[in-house]
Structures are given as C-alpha cells and as structure tokens.
Write a protein that holds these residues in place. Sequence first.
Motif, PDB file in Angstrom:
ATOM      1  N   PRO A  85       0.813  -1.224   0.000  1.00  0.00           N
ATOM      2  CA  PRO A  85       0.000   0.000   0.000  1.00  0.00           C
ATOM      3  C   PRO A  85       0.841   1.266   0.000  1.00  0.00           C
ATOM      4  CG  PRO A  85      -0.660  -1.487   1.774  1.00  0.00           C
ATOM      5  CD  PRO A  85       0.529  -2.079   1.127  1.00  0.00           C
ATOM      6  N   MET A  86       1.910   1.285   0.730  1.00  0.00           N
ATOM      7  CA  MET A  86       2.698   2.507   0.824  1.00  0.00           C
ATOM      8  C   MET A  86       3.471   2.780  -0.456  1.00  0.00           C
ATOM      9  SD  MET A  86       1.581   3.587   3.561  1.00  0.00           S
ATOM     10  CE  MET A  86       2.445   5.109   3.535  1.00  0.00           C
ATOM     11  N   ALA A  87       3.772   1.744  -1.227  1.00  0.00           N
ATOM     12  CA  ALA A  87       4.501   1.949  -2.473  1.00  0.00           C
ATOM     13  C   ALA A  87       3.655   2.754  -3.454  1.00  0.00           C
ATOM     14  CB  ALA A  87       4.910   0.613  -3.077  1.00  0.00           C
ATOM     15  N   GLU A  88       2.356   2.512  -3.479  1.00  0.00           N
ATOM     16  CA  GLU A  88       1.482   3.279  -4.355  1.00  0.00           C
ATOM     17  C   GLU A  88       1.436   4.745  -3.943  1.00  0.00           C
ATOM     18  OE1 GLU A  88      -2.300   1.358  -4.381  1.00  0.00           O
ATOM     19  OE2 GLU A  88      -1.592  -0.288  -5.626  1.00  0.00           O
ATOM     20  N   PHE A  89       1.370   4.978  -2.633  1.00  0.00           N
ATOM     21  CA  PHE A  89       1.384   6.359  -2.155  1.00  0.00           C
ATOM     22  C   PHE A  89       2.714   7.033  -2.465  1.00  0.00           C
ATOM     23  CE2 PHE A  89      -2.049   4.876   0.727  1.00  0.00           C
ATOM     24  CZ  PHE A  89      -3.011   5.774   0.313  1.00  0.00           C
ATOM     25  N   GLN A  90       3.814   6.272  -2.323  1.00  0.00           N
ATOM     26  CA  GLN A  90       5.127   6.848  -2.618  1.00  0.00           C
ATOM     27  C   GLN A  90       5.239   7.216  -4.091  1.00  0.00           C
ATOM     28  OE1 GLN A  90       7.540   7.622  -0.354  1.00  0.00           O
ATOM     29  NE2 GLN A  90       8.467   8.692  -2.072  1.00  0.00           N
ATOM     30  N   GLU A  91       4.731   6.356  -4.973  1.00  0.00           N
ATOM     31  CA  GLU A  91       4.770   6.669  -6.391  1.00  0.00           C
ATOM     32  C   GLU A  91       3.927   7.906  -6.702  1.00  0.00           C
ATOM     33  OE1 GLU A  91       3.602   4.882 -10.736  1.00  0.00           O
ATOM     34  OE2 GLU A  91       3.801   3.473  -9.069  1.00  0.00           O
ATOM     35  N   LEU A  92       2.746   7.997  -6.086  1.00  0.00           N
ATOM     36  CA  LEU A  92       1.898   9.176  -6.270  1.00  0.00           C
ATOM     37  C   LEU A  92       2.604  10.429  -5.755  1.00  0.00           C
ATOM     38  CD1 LEU A  92      -0.849  10.369  -7.069  1.00  0.00           C
ATOM     39  CD2 LEU A  92      -1.634   9.852  -4.767  1.00  0.00           C
ATOM     40  N   PHE A  93       3.239  10.320  -4.596  1.00  0.00           N
ATOM     41  CA  PHE A  93       3.975  11.448  -4.027  1.00  0.00           C
ATOM     42  C   PHE A  93       5.103  11.883  -4.960  1.00  0.00           C
ATOM     43  CE2 PHE A  93       7.478  13.067  -1.427  1.00  0.00           C
ATOM     44  CZ  PHE A  93       6.846  14.129  -0.807  1.00  0.00           C
ATOM     45  N   ASP A  94       5.858  10.900  -5.506  1.00  0.00           N
ATOM     46  CA  ASP A  94       6.959  11.225  -6.416  1.00  0.00           C
ATOM     47  C   ASP A  94       6.458  11.912  -7.686  1.00  0.00           C
ATOM     48  OD1 ASP A  94       8.772  10.174  -4.640  1.00  0.00           O
ATOM     49  OD2 ASP A  94       8.944   8.234  -5.677  1.00  0.00           O
ATOM     50  N   ARG A  95       5.351  11.420  -8.237  1.00  0.00           N
ATOM     51  CA  ARG A  95       4.795  12.023  -9.440  1.00  0.00           C
ATOM     52  C   ARG A  95       4.338  13.450  -9.181  1.00  0.00           C
ATOM     53  NH1 ARG A  95       0.857   7.584 -12.202  1.00  0.00           N
ATOM     54  NH2 ARG A  95       2.346   6.866 -13.740  1.00  0.00           N
ATOM     55  N   MET A  96       3.661  13.659  -8.045  1.00  0.00           N
ATOM     56  CA  MET A  96       3.170  14.994  -7.707  1.00  0.00           C
ATOM     57  C   MET A  96       4.345  15.942  -7.470  1.00  0.00           C
ATOM     58  SD  MET A  96       0.411  16.405  -7.645  1.00  0.00           S
ATOM     59  CE  MET A  96      -0.787  17.429  -6.919  1.00  0.00           C
ATOM     60  N   ASN A  97       5.368  15.474  -6.790  1.00  0.00           N
ATOM     61  CA  ASN A  97       6.551  16.290  -6.545  1.00  0.00           C
ATOM     62  C   ASN A  97       7.218  16.676  -7.860  1.00  0.00           C
ATOM     63  OD1 ASN A  97       8.389  17.650  -4.967  1.00  0.00           O
ATOM     64  ND2 ASN A  97       9.728  15.875  -4.745  1.00  0.00           N
ATOM     65  N   HIS A  98       7.336  15.728  -8.786  1.00  0.00           N
ATOM     66  CA  HIS A  98       7.923  16.011 -10.099  1.00  0.00           C
ATOM     67  C   HIS A  98       7.071  17.025 -10.855  1.00  0.00           C
ATOM     68  CE1 HIS A  98      10.038  15.445 -13.847  1.00  0.00           C
ATOM     69  NE2 HIS A  98       8.887  15.173 -14.449  1.00  0.00           N
ATOM     70  N   PHE A  99       5.744  16.873 -10.782  1.00  0.00           N
ATOM     71  CA  PHE A  99       4.845  17.805 -11.455  1.00  0.00           C
ATOM     72  C   PHE A  99       5.017  19.220 -10.904  1.00  0.00           C
ATOM     73  CE2 PHE A  99       0.731  20.029 -11.250  1.00  0.00           C
ATOM     74  CZ  PHE A  99       0.549  20.266 -12.601  1.00  0.00           C
ATOM     75  N   LEU A 100       5.055  19.349  -9.569  1.00  0.00           N
ATOM     76  CA  LEU A 100       5.190  20.678  -8.963  1.00  0.00           C
ATOM     77  C   LEU A 100       6.535  21.308  -9.290  1.00  0.00           C
ATOM     78  CD1 LEU A 100       3.505  20.048  -5.503  1.00  0.00           C
ATOM     79  CD2 LEU A 100       2.604  21.342  -7.435  1.00  0.00           C
ATOM     80  N   GLU A 101       7.597  20.504  -9.318  1.00  0.00           N
ATOM     81  CA  GLU A 101       8.911  21.047  -9.668  1.00  0.00           C
ATOM     82  C   GLU A 101       8.948  21.525 -11.108  1.00  0.00           C
ATOM     83  OE1 GLU A 101      11.664  17.947  -8.782  1.00  0.00           O
ATOM     84  OE2 GLU A 101      11.636  18.342  -6.631  1.00  0.00           O
ATOM     85  N   SER A 102       8.307  20.765 -12.010  1.00  0.00           N
ATOM     86  CA  SER A 102       8.329  21.159 -13.419  1.00  0.00           C
ATOM     87  C   SER A 102       7.413  22.351 -13.683  1.00  0.00           C
ATOM     88  CB  SER A 102       7.937  19.983 -14.314  1.00  0.00           C
ATOM     89  OG  SER A 102       6.587  19.634 -14.094  1.00  0.00           O
TER      90      SER A 102
END
Length: 156
Positions: free
Chosen positions: A22-39
Amino acid sequence: MNLPSRHQRGSLWERGTGWPRPMAEFQELFDRMNHFLESAAFTSPLAETPAFAPPADLHETDEAYVVECELPGIRREGIDVEVGEHEVSISGELKECERPGVLRHRGRPTGRFEYRALLPVDVRSDDVTASLTDGVLTVTIPKAQAAKPRHVEIQG
C-alpha cells in the motif's frame, strides 16, 4: 509524524504475497506529484512576488460598508485605497526592517499586500473616508441612496 521509508522503484508487488504494497502506491503518487510541482514552478528573476492579504473585516451598517484592515508598521503614505462602483481595494508594500544579527524565524509577512472585496450595492465613492489608527486602517464607504417609494398625487 513519521513518513514511510522510501522503497526502490520498480514492482509495486510485495514479495511472495501477490498483493501490492500500500505505501509503495502512495510513494509513487507522491513522487509524481513532486515532479509535477517542480516542473510547473516558474522561477524567473523577473517574476513579481505574489501579494499577501492582510487580515481584514468587512461589515455593513444601514448607511455604509466599513473595512477594518490590520496594517501594523505601515505609514499612511505606503497605503493605496481605491473604491469603485462595486469594489474596494487596499494595497501597498511592507518593507523588511534592517536588523543586526541573523534572522532565525520569520513570522510576519513582508512585501506587497493587497485586500480586495466586492460590494453588493452601488456606493458613493466621492464620500469615502479612511483613517489609520494604532495599525488598523478603517475605510468607511457610504452606500448610494436607492430610490425610495413615494406616493404620487394624480392631478385632474
């Protein structure tokens, strides 16, 4: 609050169980959102810093609207008040004070500020008054007088 430990990228499936972690899915979502905000971040030196909104109250009496806006440490000359038919705008700039030593914590905003409010009825912008006392700006905006019904005599 503890954050989940970062897992290696790759399979979202936990070994041997056939179920996703379960936490891996949240981590992937967090990473994607972080990448989106940085870009999406626009960091141009020419970009104007956004204005903050000072604390303010807007209340209505029978005759006027009254705005009380907290602007401690700002001089009268540094405040601009504009009133249109259906809007009031208070803006200016709070400059940072020069202090000796190192600033360890900032709790007060600095820079441009702006307060805007829409007014539901027409106002008399020529009769607006403003006063600054003890760091509180009070703007009184008289309402335009609506036509009151009156009895009309019929002439014969």
